[in-house]
Design a protein around this motif. Structure first.
Motif, short mmCIF file in Angstrom:
data_model
loop_
_atom_site.label_atom_id
_atom_site.label_comp_id
_atom_site.label_asym_id
_atom_site.label_seq_id
_atom_site.Cartn_x
_atom_site.Cartn_y
_atom_site.Cartn_z
N GLN A 66 0.82 -1.21 0.00
CA GLN A 66 0.00 0.00 0.00
C GLN A 66 0.86 1.26 0.00
N TYR A 67 1.88 1.30 0.84
CA TYR A 67 2.70 2.49 0.97
C TYR A 67 3.61 2.70 -0.23
N ARG A 68 3.87 1.64 -0.96
CA ARG A 68 4.71 1.75 -2.15
C ARG A 68 4.04 2.65 -3.19
N PHE A 69 2.71 2.60 -3.25
CA PHE A 69 1.97 3.37 -4.26
C PHE A 69 1.51 4.73 -3.75
N GLY A 70 1.55 4.96 -2.43
CA GLY A 70 1.05 6.20 -1.86
C GLY A 70 1.68 7.45 -2.45
N PRO A 71 3.02 7.57 -2.43
CA PRO A 71 3.64 8.79 -2.98
C PRO A 71 3.29 9.04 -4.45
N GLY A 72 3.25 7.98 -5.24
CA GLY A 72 2.93 8.13 -6.65
C GLY A 72 1.52 8.64 -6.87
N LEU A 73 0.58 8.15 -6.06
CA LEU A 73 -0.81 8.58 -6.20
C LEU A 73 -0.97 10.05 -5.80
N TYR A 74 -0.29 10.46 -4.74
CA TYR A 74 -0.37 11.86 -4.33
C TYR A 74 0.41 12.76 -5.28
N LEU A 75 1.41 12.20 -5.96
CA LEU A 75 2.11 12.97 -6.98
C LEU A 75 1.16 13.30 -8.13
N VAL A 76 0.25 12.38 -8.44
CA VAL A 76 -0.76 12.62 -9.46
C VAL A 76 -1.66 13.80 -9.03
N ALA A 77 -2.07 13.79 -7.77
CA ALA A 77 -2.91 14.89 -7.25
C ALA A 77 -2.17 16.21 -7.33
N PHE A 78 -0.88 16.18 -7.01
CA PHE A 78 -0.07 17.41 -7.07
C PHE A 78 0.06 17.89 -8.51
N ALA A 79 0.32 16.99 -9.45
CA ALA A 79 0.45 17.37 -10.86
C ALA A 79 -0.86 17.92 -11.40
N LEU A 80 -1.97 17.33 -10.98
CA LEU A 80 -3.29 17.79 -11.45
C LEU A 80 -3.62 19.19 -10.97
N SER A 81 -3.00 19.61 -9.85
CA SER A 81 -3.29 20.94 -9.32
C SER A 81 -2.90 22.05 -10.30
N PHE A 82 -1.98 21.76 -11.21
CA PHE A 82 -1.57 22.76 -12.20
C PHE A 82 -2.51 22.78 -13.40
N ILE A 83 -3.40 21.78 -13.44
CA ILE A 83 -4.34 21.68 -14.56
C ILE A 83 -5.76 22.00 -14.11
N SER A 84 -6.18 21.35 -13.00
CA SER A 84 -7.54 21.53 -12.51
C SER A 84 -7.56 21.44 -10.99
N VAL A 85 -7.99 22.52 -10.35
CA VAL A 85 -8.09 22.54 -8.89
C VAL A 85 -9.05 21.47 -8.40
N TRP A 86 -10.17 21.34 -9.11
CA TRP A 86 -11.21 20.41 -8.67
C TRP A 86 -10.76 18.96 -8.79
N LEU A 87 -10.05 18.64 -9.85
CA LEU A 87 -9.54 17.28 -10.00
C LEU A 87 -8.52 16.96 -8.90
N SER A 88 -7.65 17.92 -8.61
CA SER A 88 -6.62 17.72 -7.59
C SER A 88 -7.23 17.49 -6.21
N VAL A 89 -8.15 18.36 -5.81
CA VAL A 89 -8.81 18.21 -4.51
C VAL A 89 -9.64 16.93 -4.48
N GLY A 90 -10.30 16.63 -5.60
CA GLY A 90 -11.09 15.42 -5.68
C GLY A 90 -10.24 14.17 -5.50
N VAL A 91 -9.07 14.15 -6.12
CA VAL A 91 -8.17 13.01 -5.99
C VAL A 91 -7.70 12.88 -4.54
N CYS A 92 -7.39 13.99 -3.88
CA CYS A 92 -6.98 13.94 -2.47
C CYS A 92 -8.07 13.33 -1.60
N PHE A 93 -9.32 13.72 -1.88
CA PHE A 93 -10.45 13.17 -1.10
C PHE A 93 -10.64 11.69 -1.39
N VAL A 94 -10.57 11.31 -2.65
CA VAL A 94 -10.73 9.91 -3.04
C VAL A 94 -9.61 9.05 -2.44
N LEU A 95 -8.39 9.60 -2.39
CA LEU A 95 -7.27 8.85 -1.83
C LEU A 95 -7.47 8.62 -0.33
#
Length: 203
Positions: free
Chosen positions: A164-193
């Protein structure tokens, strides 16, 4: 019966950590401000309260995230039987980042519908990315070659956490990258995670 020194040591760390998590999660609600009288007199109390929805959203996402962090922290300590110098500092670094969460939460709530929302979302997702990385390192330090784990630690649980922890940083990196494209997608990914890791911790 006198408690073994190792058990006493890990118990003290977990008790201190629980206090830090409790303070951080409590501070989140302080960022939801009571509407000022002059605003209420203009638009009414109901409208004023409804206009605080960015604060509610940021609070809910951060509360869920910190709650899941606390559960996973407890999960780690149910398997750890010993400590060492490095483990103290990895845990301390994790707690430092957790106590910082109320700031990006307030920042996101304030700027969610502002032209600078992407910056706020980047800071918000960035703190959870940093926490995921430190969580990963904390566990890796404890679990590598069973360095700090109890002799009778559940191997299935150990392997599940490692995966589980092996994938954690990568998944949150996706949320961070999305923040430069869409605020809503980024926050949504954080909530889903937060929900994802809550479900995984019960698997």
């Amino acid at each position: 019966m006198v408690e073994a020194p190792e058990q006493s040591e890990t118990g003290r760390i977990e008790a201190f950590s629980d206090g830090v998590f409790a303070i951080a999660i409590t501070l989140l609600v302080l960022e939801i401000k009571v509407p000022q009288h002059k605003i209420v007199e203009t638009v009414g109390l109901v409208s004023s309260l409804l206009s605080l929805w960015p604060s509610y959203l940021a609070f809910l996402t951060s509360f869920a995230s910190i709650l899941v962090m606390w559960v996973n922290h407890h999960r780690i300590f149910s398997l750890v039987a010993r400590t060492d110098h490095a483990f103290f500092y990895w845990n301390g670094l994790l707690l430092m980042l957790v106590t910082f969460v109320p700031f990006p939460t307030a920042l996101l709530a304030e700027y969610l519908i502002h032209p600078q929302a992407r910056v706020a979302a980047s800071v918000y997702a960035g703190i959870f990315l940093a926490i995921a990385i430190v969580f990963n390192r904390l566990w890796k330090h404890a679990a590598t070659a069973d360095r700090l784990l109890a002799q009778k630690a559940d191997r299935h649980e150990v392997d599940a956490i490692t995966k589980q922890y092996r994938f954690g940083p990568g998944l949150y990196l996706v949320a961070f990258a999305l923040s430069f494209i869409s605020v809503w997608l980024s926050v949504g990914v954080c909530f889903v995670l937060a929900i994802y890791f809550a479900l995984r911790s019960n698997a």
